[in-house]
Design an enzyme around this catalytic site. Structure first.
Site, PDB file in Angstrom:
ATOM      1  N   HIS A 182      62.281 128.415  50.047  1.00 24.75           N
ATOM      2  CA  HIS A 182      62.030 129.549  49.157  1.00 24.75           C
ATOM      3  C   HIS A 182      62.860 129.395  47.874  1.00 24.75           C
ATOM      4  O   HIS A 182      62.369 129.644  46.760  1.00 24.75           O
ATOM      5  CB  HIS A 182      62.406 130.841  49.883  1.00 24.75           C
ATOM      6  CG  HIS A 182      61.752 132.066  49.350  1.00 24.75           C
ATOM      7  ND1 HIS A 182      62.028 133.326  49.820  1.00 24.75           N
ATOM      8  CD2 HIS A 182      60.819 132.252  48.374  1.00 24.75           C
ATOM      9  CE1 HIS A 182      61.302 134.226  49.177  1.00 24.75           C
ATOM     10  NE2 HIS A 182      60.563 133.582  48.289  1.00 24.75           N
TER      11      HIS A 182
ATOM     12  N   HIS B 156      64.195 129.387  54.448  1.00 23.18           N
ATOM     13  CA  HIS B 156      64.885 130.079  53.350  1.00 23.18           C
ATOM     14  C   HIS B 156      65.170 129.100  52.210  1.00 23.18           C
ATOM     15  O   HIS B 156      65.001 129.432  51.020  1.00 23.18           O
ATOM     16  CB  HIS B 156      66.213 130.652  53.836  1.00 23.18           C
ATOM     17  CG  HIS B 156      66.113 131.931  54.596  1.00 23.18           C
ATOM     18  ND1 HIS B 156      65.422 133.040  54.141  1.00 23.18           N
ATOM     19  CD2 HIS B 156      66.649 132.301  55.800  1.00 23.18           C
ATOM     20  CE1 HIS B 156      65.536 134.028  55.015  1.00 23.18           C
ATOM     21  NE2 HIS B 156      66.263 133.604  56.036  1.00 23.18           N
TER      22      HIS B 156
ATOM     23  N   HIS C 124      64.285 127.679  60.648  1.00 18.37           N
ATOM     24  CA  HIS C 124      64.369 129.003  60.040  1.00 18.37           C
ATOM     25  C   HIS C 124      65.163 128.963  58.730  1.00 18.37           C
ATOM     26  O   HIS C 124      64.682 129.407  57.678  1.00 18.37           O
ATOM     27  CB  HIS C 124      65.042 129.973  61.029  1.00 18.37           C
ATOM     28  CG  HIS C 124      65.240 131.358  60.498  1.00 18.37           C
ATOM     29  ND1 HIS C 124      64.439 132.416  60.855  1.00 18.37           N
ATOM     30  CD2 HIS C 124      66.148 131.873  59.626  1.00 18.37           C
ATOM     31  CE1 HIS C 124      64.841 133.516  60.235  1.00 18.37           C
ATOM     32  NE2 HIS C 124      65.886 133.202  59.483  1.00 18.37           N
ATOM     33  N   GLU C 125      66.375 128.438  58.803  1.00 18.50           N
ATOM     34  CA  GLU C 125      67.224 128.414  57.605  1.00 18.50           C
ATOM     35  C   GLU C 125      66.634 127.507  56.529  1.00 18.50           C
ATOM     36  O   GLU C 125      66.777 127.776  55.335  1.00 18.50           O
ATOM     37  CB  GLU C 125      68.648 127.984  57.970  1.00 18.50           C
ATOM     38  CG  GLU C 125      69.372 128.937  58.893  1.00 18.50           C
ATOM     39  CD  GLU C 125      69.376 130.382  58.412  1.00 18.50           C
ATOM     40  OE1 GLU C 125      69.319 130.612  57.184  1.00 18.50           O
ATOM     41  OE2 GLU C 125      69.424 131.292  59.265  1.00 18.50           O
TER      42      GLU C 125
END
Length: 680
Positions: A476, A473, A469-470
């Protein structure tokens, strides 16, 4: 004083010189950088040239770079490796930075120039990114009080300054409460049910605290969760649960209830000054959801679809406890314990069975390989980049042409100077200037199960999904390819920011991905197919309960921030307010002293006020988007390139719905989420 923060960073890729930075460097650097930034802003505001996009909007974008660098280092350290001196510097800097920001937005000459450019935007030949920068710059002035009268501007500044102080204090109180608590066990029989890994970790914690021969459990997730899921001693589970859920709710100096009331009151007043009925109206104007009604309808619909099944799940657990011979009135501190036992019975799977296949270093390598297969980027660990703690590792991220994509910092284990949770942050965003592309400095900070003298760091499957998940990010931020730093990476609408992170979690459940890294840390054997099948089969286990829980937090958030200034005055008792806001989502009896609000850092010390719903909102996006990968192949280059080109590299340069439709060919549908969650 020779201050490394005020000099050019003579380090690889101009990374922060953490090895030279001391706590006492921050305030002199902040003050000097503010002087420099004010000079740059004055030059823009007072120039005689006719306002243009280049000499006003673009010039503002690049003003104050040194201040941005210094403050990002300070605030990131305050989250990841703080101490009393850094906390003091952060407390001193926050109101000063707030005042600096307010002075910019209330600079009448500067606003006059911005407004003049904005009013002729139809005549300017701007590309989409320039249009977005112009629009966001103008809106930022309006939303920060540029159109208010002098009395209102003064009050706006007071409010902003006070809010910056309050949010910091809220977070510091929760961190102190977390660090202050210890559950000390000196009788081995009280460890019954706990896996060896948790017992060894507790012994190591005790040793590090000078309590040899005992076992210490804390409120940090890697200690708290295994205890709540496995400890047979019900009274100790209750004790630990009550400690966890009463953080900053003890009517002492670390209590956050008064802070909550003041934060909510001030945010409501600030929104009213700007002409909004509520703070949520102010926030949601700049979100995909657009308004309170749409968010409330979304949450109501989720609750309607999940609550009946969640109630069935609780009933099933109650029956299961009785089946085990435990004739109890099921309480909140029982849920994780019996839930984990039933999961093991149903799927023959639990954290301890899977941990050996998820050695941290292997999982991180799997994350890197997944990114490489999707986006043609490569990761190389390097030791020449300064770090703020010895546990931090650094990586060069390069593309297929050996060009730098980003520098990546990885910081994975809990310690007293680090706040709880997991997050991505940047020390520098990607941008372009003078024909050069400046690549970003990106960091993932987590609190995973640490290694011990006997074992390496072996992650739970939940920790594996958190890492993915992190890192979503991080991708991105890494893959940004825009002109302006304020529009690249994760600088997007708040209810769009979780799409890149949440979609990346999906790969954890796929054999094709797990085969890249899930190997037994001792034998090297691949994770068995039957375990993968069990992971997938159990992925919807108690998903309804989890959905209700997330929805309850989002409803609490909206309850606080969708009140008018008059309604806010009626909050006399924070606990009573919370109980009313979450009443329709409650699945267990109320626990005296337990309070979510006083530790709800997302909405009182972070950026999620009126935005917590975005986690579930983004789940709709990620489930719908991943359905295309599933259809075409999870490592399909064409789909991955499209996701990179239309979502990851674009940042906030265009409206997120337009970006999503360009990738997916249509607006998102909720069906994929309901199907994945077993709620359809």
């Amino acid at each position: 004083m020779d201050n490394p923060l005020l000099q050019e960073f003579n380090t690889p890729y101009q990374t922060p010189p953490f090895d030279k930075i001391k706590s006492e460097h921050f305030m002199p650097a902040i003050k000097e950088a503010i002087k420099e930034a004010n000079h740059e802003i004055d030059e823009i505001a007072n120039q005689e040239a006719t306002p243009t996009f280049e000499n006003t909007i673009e010039a503002m974008e690049f003003a104050g770079k040194k201040l941005g660098d210094v403050s990002s280092i300070l605030f990131n350290l305050n989250s990841a490796e703080t101490n009393e001196k850094i906390q003091a510097a952060t407390r001193e800097a926050s109101p000063i930075l707030s005042e600096f920001s307010n002075d910019i937005y209330q600079n009448e000459k500067l606003f006059g120039r911005v407004k003049e450019v904005f009013e002729q935007k139809e005549q300017l030949s701007l590309n989409k990114e320039q249009e977005m920068l112009l629009s966001k710059t103008y809106k930022s002035f309006i939303r920060n009080g540029a159109d208010l009268n002098q009395k209102e501007k003064a009050r706006f500044k007071e409010i902003s300054k006070r809010l910056s102080e309050l949010s910091l204090q809220f977070g510091e109180n929760v961190l102190a409460e977390t660090n202050n608590y210890e559950l000390i066990i000196d009788d081995k029989k009280d460890l019954s049910g706990l896996p060896d890994s948790a017992i060894k970790q507790a012994a190591n914690t005790a040793k590090s605290k000078g309590k040899d021969g005992k076992w210490v459990f804390t409120l940090q997730a890697p200690s708290f969760i295994p205890f709540m899921e496995n400890a047979d001693n019900r009274s100790l589970r209750e004790q630990l649960y009550r400690a966890y859920m009463s953080k900053s709710n003890k009517n002492d100096k670390l209590d956050n209830k008064a802070i909550i009331k003041e934060i909510v009151t001030l945010k409501s007043e600030r929104a009213a000054l700007l002409g909004y009925a509520t703070y949520a109206d102010y926030v949601l104007e700049e979100r995909m959801a657009e308004g309170i009604d749409k968010v409330q309808d979304f949450l109501d619909d989720l609750l309607k679809k999940s609550l009946p099944k969640a109630q069935e799940e609780v009933t099933e657990i109650k029956a299961f406890a009785k089946e085990l011979g435990d004739d109890i009135d099921l309480q909140r501190w029982d849920w994780a314990y019996y839930s984990e036992k039933l999961k093991k019975k149903k799927y023959a799977i639990d954290d301890e069975l899977l941990r050996p296949y998820f050695k941290l270093e292997n999982v991180l390598d799997g994350v890197f390989q997944t990114a490489e297969k999707l986006y043609d980027i490569r990761f190389k660990q390097v030791d020449n980049i300064p770090v703020y703690h010895e546990e931090v590792t650094t990586y060069e991220v390069k593309d297929a042409n050996d060009e730098l994509v980003a520098v990546f910092y990885a910081d994975f284990h809990p310690r007293e100077g680090k706040r709880g949770g997991a997050w991505m942050t940047t020390y520098r965003d990607q941008y372009k200037v003078g024909g050069r592309t400046i690549r970003p400095l990106v960091s993932n900070v987590c609190n995973f199960t640490p290694s011990s003298p006997d074992n390496p760091s072996l992650l739970t499957f939940n920790e594996v999904t958190t890492l993915f998940h992190e890192f979503g990010h991080a991708l991105h931020a890494m893959l940004g390819n825009g002109q302006y730093g304020s529009l690249t990476g994760a600088h997007v609408y708040w209810d769009f920011v979780e799409l890149p992170s949440q979609i990346f979690e999906n790969w954890c459940y796929e054999k094709e991905c797990l085969d890249l890294f899930a190997r037994h840390y001792e034998t090297g054997d691949k994770i068995p197919q039957e375990y993968i099948d069990k992971i997938k089969a159990s992925s919807t286990y108690h998903e309804a309960y989890a959905t209700v829980r997330q929805t309850s937090f989002a409803m609490l958030d909206m309850a606080y921030y969708s009140m008018t200034t008059e309604e806010v005055k009626n909050i006399e008792d924070v606990a009573a307010f919370e109980a009313k806001a979450m009443a329709q989502t409650e699945l267990f009896p109320k626990v005296d002293g337990a309070l979510m609000s006083t530790q709800f850092g997302h909405i009182f010390a972070g950026g999620y006020a009126s935005g917590y719903y975005s986690y579930k909102w983004a789940e709709v996006l990620d489930a719908d988007a991943f359905a295309l990968f599933k259809e075409k192949g999870i490592f399909n280059k064409e789909v991955a390139q499209s996701f990179k080109d239309n979502i990851l590299s674009k940042g906030g340069s265009e409206h997120p719905m337009e970006l999503y439709k360009r990738f997916r060919g249509r607006e998102p549908k909720i069906d994929a989420l309901l199907e994945r969650a077993g709620l359809k």
